[in-house]
Design an enzyme around this catalytic site. Structure first.
Site, PDB file in Angstrom:
ATOM      1  N   HIS A  48      -4.161  29.822 -54.966  1.00 60.57           N
ATOM      2  CA  HIS A  48      -3.807  30.841 -55.962  1.00 60.57           C
ATOM      3  C   HIS A  48      -4.318  32.241 -55.583  1.00 60.57           C
ATOM      4  O   HIS A  48      -3.516  33.177 -55.462  1.00 60.57           O
ATOM      5  CB  HIS A  48      -4.298  30.408 -57.348  1.00 60.57           C
ATOM      6  CG  HIS A  48      -4.391  31.505 -58.350  1.00 60.57           C
ATOM      7  ND1 HIS A  48      -3.276  32.154 -58.848  1.00 60.57           N
ATOM      8  CD2 HIS A  48      -5.463  32.093 -58.943  1.00 60.57           C
ATOM      9  CE1 HIS A  48      -3.670  33.080 -59.706  1.00 60.57           C
ATOM     10  NE2 HIS A  48      -4.992  33.069 -59.779  1.00 60.57           N
ATOM     11  N   HIS A  72     -11.008  36.989 -56.682  1.00 55.62           N
ATOM     12  CA  HIS A  72     -10.975  37.390 -58.089  1.00 55.62           C
ATOM     13  C   HIS A  72     -11.405  36.301 -59.078  1.00 55.62           C
ATOM     14  O   HIS A  72     -11.820  36.602 -60.184  1.00 55.62           O
ATOM     15  CB  HIS A  72      -9.599  37.958 -58.476  1.00 55.62           C
ATOM     16  CG  HIS A  72      -8.555  36.922 -58.786  1.00 55.62           C
ATOM     17  ND1 HIS A  72      -7.678  36.461 -57.852  1.00 55.62           N
ATOM     18  CD2 HIS A  72      -8.249  36.277 -59.934  1.00 55.62           C
ATOM     19  CE1 HIS A  72      -6.873  35.570 -58.394  1.00 55.62           C
ATOM     20  NE2 HIS A  72      -7.195  35.431 -59.667  1.00 55.62           N
ATOM     21  N   GLU A  76     -15.776  33.865 -62.173  1.00 51.67           N
ATOM     22  CA  GLU A  76     -15.381  33.172 -63.386  1.00 51.67           C
ATOM     23  C   GLU A  76     -15.418  31.647 -63.219  1.00 51.67           C
ATOM     24  O   GLU A  76     -15.909  30.948 -64.087  1.00 51.67           O
ATOM     25  CB  GLU A  76     -13.962  33.643 -63.761  1.00 51.67           C
ATOM     26  CG  GLU A  76     -13.420  33.068 -65.045  1.00 51.67           C
ATOM     27  CD  GLU A  76     -14.004  33.739 -66.277  1.00 51.67           C
ATOM     28  OE1 GLU A  76     -14.910  34.582 -66.124  1.00 51.67           O
ATOM     29  OE2 GLU A  76     -13.558  33.413 -67.392  1.00 51.67           O
ATOM     30  N   ASP A  77     -14.899  31.162 -62.116  1.00 47.04           N
ATOM     31  CA  ASP A  77     -14.639  29.718 -62.010  1.00 47.04           C
ATOM     32  C   ASP A  77     -15.545  28.968 -61.037  1.00 47.04           C
ATOM     33  O   ASP A  77     -15.409  27.756 -60.890  1.00 47.04           O
ATOM     34  CB  ASP A  77     -13.179  29.482 -61.563  1.00 47.04           C
ATOM     35  CG  ASP A  77     -12.195  29.934 -62.631  1.00 47.04           C
ATOM     36  OD1 ASP A  77     -12.624  30.051 -63.793  1.00 47.04           O
ATOM     37  OD2 ASP A  77     -11.025  30.166 -62.310  1.00 47.04           O
ATOM     38  N   ASP A 139      -2.265  38.645 -60.380  1.00 45.09           N
ATOM     39  CA  ASP A 139      -2.814  37.348 -60.810  1.00 45.09           C
ATOM     40  C   ASP A 139      -1.890  36.731 -61.862  1.00 45.09           C
ATOM     41  O   ASP A 139      -1.472  35.579 -61.776  1.00 45.09           O
ATOM     42  CB  ASP A 139      -4.223  37.602 -61.375  1.00 45.09           C
ATOM     43  CG  ASP A 139      -4.852  36.362 -61.993  1.00 45.09           C
ATOM     44  OD1 ASP A 139      -4.661  35.263 -61.441  1.00 45.09           O
ATOM     45  OD2 ASP A 139      -5.544  36.509 -63.022  1.00 45.09           O
ATOM     46  N   ASP A 260      26.085  46.274 -71.534  1.00 46.56           N
ATOM     47  CA  ASP A 260      24.990  46.585 -70.619  1.00 46.56           C
ATOM     48  C   ASP A 260      24.772  45.544 -69.539  1.00 46.56           C
ATOM     49  O   ASP A 260      23.719  45.473 -68.950  1.00 46.56           O
ATOM     50  CB  ASP A 260      23.689  46.735 -71.397  1.00 46.56           C
ATOM     51  CG  ASP A 260      23.801  47.822 -72.418  1.00 46.56           C
ATOM     52  OD1 ASP A 260      24.494  47.592 -73.421  1.00 46.56           O
ATOM     53  OD2 ASP A 260      23.241  48.893 -72.195  1.00 46.56           O
TER      54      ASP A 260
END
Ligand code: MN
Length: 699
Positions: A48, A72, A76-77, A139, A260
């Protein structure tokens, strides 16, 4: 999944000086830290962040941003700490990773859809480095691309909804239109699967057997304009399923009626050419009524300029056409960076990604974030602040907002009852300015009511309106109560007992339709004693009732005071006799007219329980009564000299009393009509200048 060397090669291809080792280190570190974690797809989790980095290479972002993307999710993980990231990858990358982690936490707190707009703005304001936001958007885009692997429908829908409400609009706001389109399409497919399928099928049908319709219509349009001497750049596209769906839903029309589905854009050299091109197009194809918009004469709020129209093209196809000049187009396309990028770089050799690189450069070199923000659309949010309730709900307020504004933004009742506030757990005065990101807790009391002096510091219209409304109602109540008191006095003076019937009859005679209205008219003096007596009992007021002098014109007709609602009853306090020019303040006690005191009046100390009203003299103040204590020498003619001073200054003596006789001196108290403070000061100075006056003081 992108391999390590592929990722490095991509970055090198647009930035030969990129720090290859940095990216390699990040790649290995992230792979180790995420270890055996798995995605819902069954892929290693580590794929990821690498894909997110890959998305950002399409935007040609710098090595630090790519490293941030790879790292990133580590804080957090995984067990990784900020210090570790900083030690291994430097302060910049650590700060960026922190920024992304912080944004993810905010997202987790909010499930309140109502706050979506606020949240978007907050995210934007928090992303002081635009790269943080770009990583966050990439992300989210990758998570949307892999959304279908998630088993729980509820979770899929929640993520899709959030993408639709928060991230797609954010991408739009900073000009990342491709991100926006893809996010919307993916979220739409999840949220409205039937509509998505039906629209996609119809779009396919529309093109079946038609060849490249868009190219055909586009070149026809270009030819039409070039024959008239306008060299236009014409592009066409098919609208995205989501925007088609939104139009259908908004206008309650079917797919067939939709104009449109295909949209064309003609970019012409100059602004004048826009209207010429429009004329040519409307003469060639019938226009669809109601669809023409002139954003050149009336630009959108964000500065967008263009002509929009829809025409019925051959084959009975409705198509939308936008016409704009090159300048206008540049303005519309640059998104976030429109303001400065266009001026700096008219040519824009490598397309839209250019502005991001420029922006990053400026971010790094700018003295302060404000310097940059001044030049970008982010500036829109710099006059706003964002504050949280203790429950984590987010409110957006103008800069300078106070806890009172915050309380009213949450609920009118909360504003009305506010007695104090805690900001980030500390008790603060209600006039404190809230800072971005503060947590605000309002302390309330049922006994509290809105205070007129709050008007001196609130900044939101909602707070201002609520306080004014309350004060107005209260003043009306007070004036009704005062009127009733005066009414009772008048009734008591009449020779007969009067009942409800007499009152009803009096109201009829005075042409007043309600009792409160009559009472407030009495309080304001629009109905005076004699009129009231006559109305209650005709003939009772007589020509001239003995012992009942005609009411002198009330002071309030001669004096104007700022800060009071017109018509509110007030009186000049008898203790300090303020005159125009004195600094004044009003005290409001229940059942009484507002008492106007001089600001240094000692009796104000007794009034701490009353409401204080900030007042100032109006422009039309005709004067007031001043009281003086004058000590004269006990000599013949001394009083005449003092009287002469008053006369010379055209000040009328209302009352003169000998207070004290003490040996060689006589103390007089004088009530004097003066125009204003200046007038009074001159009189006192003149008194002091004479030999006969030992002292002259205002009481
Ligand atoms: Mn992620």
């Amino acid at each position: 999944m992108l391999r390590q060397y592929e990722l490095v090669e991509r970055v090198k291809s647009y930035d030969p000086d990129a720090d290859e080792a940095l990216i390699n280190r990040a790649y290995v570190f992230s792979m180790q830290m995420h270890g055996s974690q798995k995605r819902a797809s069954g892929d290693p989790y580590f794929s990821h962040p690498i894909e997110v980095a890959g998305i950002l290479t399409d935007l040609r972002l710098d090595d630090e941003t790519i490293a941030t993307a790879i790292l990133h999710d580590t804080i957090e993980d995984t067990l990784t700490t900020h210090e570790e990231i900083e030690a291994k990858f430097g302060a910049n990358v650590a700060r960026l990773v922190d920024g992304v982690t912080k944004l993810s936490k905010i997202e987790a707190q909010t499930e309140n859809e109502r706050a979506a707009e606020n949240l978007r703005k907050f995210l934007l304001a928090m992303s002081d480095d635009i790269r943080v936001l770009l990583v966050k958007l990439a992300d989210r885009l990758h998570n949307m691309r892999t959304l279908h692997f998630i088993k729980s429908e509820e979770k899929r829908r929640r993520i899709a909804r959030e993408t639709m409400d928060i991230y797609a609009p954010l991408a739009e706001r900073i000009g990342m239109y491709e991100f926006m389109n893809e996010m919307q399409t993916l979220a739409f497919r999840e949220l409205e699967p039937d509509a998505y399928a039906s629209i996609t099928r119809r779009l396919e049908l529309l093109h079946a057997g038609g060849g490249d319709r868009i190219a055909r219509i586009g070149s026809g349009l270009k030819l039409l304009l070039s024959r008239a001497g306008i060299e236009a750049e014409v592009t066409g596209r098919q609208k995205h399923p989501y925007s088609i769906w939104r139009k259908m839903a908004e206008r309650h029309i079917s797919f067939e009626q939709l104009s449109d589905v295909m949209a064309f854009r003609a970019i012409v050299p100059e602004a004048d050419d826009c209207y010429r091109a429009l004329g040519l197009i409307h003469r060639r194809w019938p226009m669809v009524p109601g669809r023409f918009k002139d954003y050149i004469s009336t630009p959108k709020r964000n500065g967008y300029k263009s002509l929009h129209t829809s025409v019925i093209h051959a084959e009975n196809m409705r198509v939308e056409i936008q016409i704009r000049s090159q300048d206008m187009h540049a303005q519309a396309e640059y998104g976030l960076a429109s303001h400065w990028a266009y001026k700096q770089d008219h040519q824009r050799p490598d397309g839209q990604v250019r502005w991001i690189r420029d922006l990053i450069e400026i971010l790094e070199n700018a003295e302060s974030p404000e310097e940059l923000l001044e030049h970008t659309r982010m500036a829109m949010y710099q006059d706003r602040i964002f504050a949280f309730t203790p429950q984590g709900e987010l409110y957006q307020l103008p800069k300078g907002a106070t806890p009172v504004d915050f309380a009213y933004a949450v609920h009118t009742d909360l504003g009305d009852q506010a007695v104090g506030a805690k900001i980030n757990g500390r008790v603060v005065p209600l006039r404190t300015r809230i800072e971005n990101g503060d947590q605000v807790q309002i302390l309330k009391s049922k006994a509290q009511e809105p205070q007129p002096h709050w008007l001196n510091f609130v900044v939101t219209g909602k707070a201002r309106a609520a306080i004014r409304r309350f004060v107005r109602n209260k003043e009306r109540d007070e004036s009704v109560a005062l009127g009733r008191k005066l009414y009772d006095e008048v009734v008591a003076r009449l020779p007969a007992q009067l009942g409800a019937e007499a009152l009803a009859l009096a109201m009829k005679r005075l042409k007043v339709d309600s009792e409160p209205a009559l009472m407030s008219q009495i309080a304001r003096g629009t109905v005076n004693d004699r009129q009231l007596m006559e109305a209650l009992m005709p003939g009772s007021a007589g020509e001239d009732v003995p012992g009942e002098p005609r009411r002198a014109p009330s002071q309030r007709e001669a004096i104007s005071i700022k800060g009071l609602t017109p018509g509110v009853a007030f009186k000049l306090a008898p203790c300090c006799h303020p005159v125009p020019g004195d600094r004044i303040v009003g005290l409001r006690c229940f059942d009484e007219p507002i008492a106007v005191h001089a600001i240094d009046c000692p009796s104000l100390a007794d009034g701490i329980d009353a409401d204080w009203v900030d007042l100032a003299w109006g422009d039309r103040s005709d004067g007031g009564t001043a009281r003086l204590s004058v000590i004269l020498k006990n000599e013949p003619g001394a009083l005449a000299v003092a009287a002469g001073v008053f006369g010379a200054h055209k000040a009328n003596i209302l009352n003169l009393r000998l207070e004290n006789r003490d040996g060689g001196f006589h103390t007089f108290h004088v009530s004097l009509e003066v125009r204003d403070l200046q007038h009074l000061t001159r009189i006192i100075a003149a008194l002091r200048a004479t030999d006969m006056v030992s002292s002259a003081e205002r009481i």
